[in-house]
Design a protein around this motif. Structure first.
Motif, PDB file in Angstrom:
ATOM      1  N   THR A 198      -4.346  10.274  -3.619  1.00 31.15           N
ATOM      2  CA  THR A 198      -3.430  10.177  -2.488  1.00 31.15           C
ATOM      3  C   THR A 198      -4.217   9.703  -1.259  1.00 31.15           C
ATOM      4  O   THR A 198      -5.452   9.720  -1.248  1.00 31.15           O
ATOM      5  N   THR A 199      -3.486   9.311  -0.230  1.00 31.20           N
ATOM      6  CA  THR A 199      -4.130   8.928   1.032  1.00 31.20           C
ATOM      7  C   THR A 199      -4.986  10.070   1.559  1.00 31.20           C
ATOM      8  O   THR A 199      -6.112   9.864   2.029  1.00 31.20           O
ATOM      9  N   GLU A 200      -4.455  11.287   1.469  1.00 29.11           N
ATOM     10  CA  GLU A 200      -5.165  12.459   1.986  1.00 29.11           C
ATOM     11  C   GLU A 200      -6.454  12.717   1.211  1.00 29.11           C
ATOM     12  O   GLU A 200      -7.490  13.050   1.804  1.00 29.11           O
ATOM     13  N   CYS A 201      -6.402  12.585  -0.122  1.00 32.84           N
ATOM     14  CA  CYS A 201      -7.604  12.871  -0.912  1.00 32.84           C
ATOM     15  C   CYS A 201      -8.670  11.800  -0.684  1.00 32.84           C
ATOM     16  O   CYS A 201      -9.856  12.112  -0.630  1.00 32.84           O
ATOM     17  N   GLU A 223      -9.131  10.217   2.085  1.00 25.01           N
ATOM     18  CA  GLU A 223      -9.704  10.517   3.393  1.00 25.01           C
ATOM     19  C   GLU A 223     -10.688  11.686   3.306  1.00 25.01           C
ATOM     20  O   GLU A 223     -11.747  11.677   3.941  1.00 25.01           O
ATOM     21  N   GLN A 224     -10.340  12.701   2.516  1.00 23.19           N
ATOM     22  CA  GLN A 224     -11.229  13.844   2.356  1.00 23.19           C
ATOM     23  C   GLN A 224     -12.538  13.451   1.674  1.00 23.19           C
ATOM     24  O   GLN A 224     -13.616  13.906   2.052  1.00 23.19           O
ATOM     25  N   TYR A 234     -13.900  10.233   1.213  1.00 26.12           N
ATOM     26  CA  TYR A 234     -14.686   9.141   1.785  1.00 26.12           C
ATOM     27  C   TYR A 234     -14.706   9.106   3.316  1.00 26.12           C
ATOM     28  O   TYR A 234     -15.464   8.325   3.899  1.00 26.12           O
ATOM     29  N   VAL A 266     -12.332   8.000   5.253  1.00 26.79           N
ATOM     30  CA  VAL A 266     -11.607   6.832   5.757  1.00 26.79           C
ATOM     31  C   VAL A 266     -10.164   6.928   5.268  1.00 26.79           C
ATOM     32  O   VAL A 266      -9.907   7.305   4.119  1.00 26.79           O
ATOM     33  N   ARG A 267      -9.225   6.637   6.143  1.00 23.25           N
ATOM     34  CA  ARG A 267      -7.806   6.768   5.789  1.00 23.25           C
ATOM     35  C   ARG A 267      -7.275   5.423   5.287  1.00 23.25           C
ATOM     36  O   ARG A 267      -7.223   4.447   6.043  1.00 23.25           O
ATOM     37  N   LEU A 268      -6.902   5.380   4.028  1.00 20.78           N
ATOM     38  CA  LEU A 268      -6.387   4.166   3.399  1.00 20.78           C
ATOM     39  C   LEU A 268      -5.048   4.466   2.746  1.00 20.78           C
ATOM     40  O   LEU A 268      -4.840   5.559   2.203  1.00 20.78           O
ATOM     41  N   LYS A 269      -4.172   3.491   2.774  1.00 18.71           N
ATOM     42  CA  LYS A 269      -2.877   3.654   2.120  1.00 18.71           C
ATOM     43  C   LYS A 269      -3.027   3.671   0.604  1.00 18.71           C
ATOM     44  O   LYS A 269      -3.849   2.944   0.040  1.00 18.71           O
ATOM     45  N   ARG A 314      -7.980  -1.673   6.198  1.00 15.64           N
ATOM     46  CA  ARG A 314      -7.200  -0.939   7.170  1.00 15.64           C
ATOM     47  C   ARG A 314      -6.457  -1.913   8.070  1.00 15.64           C
ATOM     48  O   ARG A 314      -6.979  -2.975   8.389  1.00 15.64           O
TER      49      ARG A 314
END
Length: 276
Positions: A249-252, A254-255, A257, A259-262, A276
């Motif tokens: 998921t996007t959240e995982c 981000e956790q 790496y 970095v927030r990716l779709k 991004r």
């Protein structure tokens, strides 16, 4: 606890490798002999006959975990079981009959041929100074065949392209005829065509011969597409483990790496948008 874990593995019959309360640390000379913890009480198991891919940012502990599971390192605490056997007590030759490993960087003598290199995969099954048996030769032929390297058997390894060499190293591992194949970043240094061809071959080895495959990959979409299970580490702990459709998921991302990716759904599969 350990006895219960072994009993559960025997009863379920589908967990081939189990990591039990494993910690790995070493003396950090820069910090007055303080212990630097790389893995911290890790518990996980690997499904028999599946492809599991380890992911995580640099320094998360995935390479250390890989080396612990392949007997290149020993845990500071905890145990690793290959079915009911603690691998720490297994002789290297016995371990090599059950587990084959292809490392990220491999070297061969300048004049060694493909056939000779692949034949070394039979070493764990041979006595000292023994010559290749008919069965050994049949297995070598099979390993060359399934990796599409049979036509290269008389070539010198160093004369091959990067993609061809990687197939040859996998052929040598397959010649061991093991239950488990470990691959450490097998697509590194390959262009996109050879990356895809290699991953398709790995997937076919798993589906056709039921070989349990545990590998490290950096490309998120390759990990999602070619794996049955994803194992994500962060700061020496397991953050996620499961079917990529469920855990990516996007959240995982981000956790893991930072970095927030779709993460999109395309044709029933997860796709990580790596810009991004």
């Amino acid at each position: 606890m350990v006895d219960d874990q072994i009993t559960k593995i025997k009863e379920e019959g589908h967990k081939i490798l189990c990591v039990e309360n494993v910690t790995f640390s070493y003396e950090d000379k820069k910090k007055n002999k303080a212990r630097k913890v790389i893995l911290d009480e890790v518990n996980l198991s690997f499904s028999k006959g599946k492809i599991t891919t380890l992911i995580g940012a640099n320094g998360c502990g995935k390479s250390t975990l890989f080396h612990l599971m392949t007997k290149n390192l020993e845990p500071s605490k905890g145990k690793i079981y290959l079915e009911e056997k603690n691998i720490r007590g297994m002789k290297q030759k016995d371990f090599a009959k059950r587990v084959a490993i292809v490392h990220q960087n491999n070297e061969a003598a300048a004049d060694i041929t493909v056939n000779r290199l692949v034949s070394y995969g039979r070493s764990p099954h041979q006595g000292m100074f023994a010559s290749l048996s008919t069965k050994d030769k049949e297995i070598i032929d099979w390993a060359l065949e399934v990796t599409n390297t049979k036509n290269l058997r008389n070539r010198e390894v160093l004369s091959l392209s990067g993609g061809q060499r990687q197939r040859v190293w996998i052929a040598m591992a397959l010649a061991q005829k093991t239950d488990i194949l470990f691959l450490d970043e097998p697509t590194t240094y390959l262009d996109i065509r050879y990356q895809i061809e290699l991953l398709e071959m790995i997937q076919k080895l798993n589906s056709d011969y039921k070989i349990t495959i545990i590998m490290v990959l950096h490309d998120m979409n390759h990990a999602v597409y070619y794996s049955d299970e994803i194992l994500g580490l962060k700061d020496g702990k397991v953050l996620i483990q499961g079917n990529p459709k469920e855990v990516i998921t996007t959240e995982c991302i981000e956790q893991i790496y930072g970095v927030r990716l779709k993460v999109e759904n395309m044709n029933g599969r997860k796709v990580v948008m790596t810009v991004r």
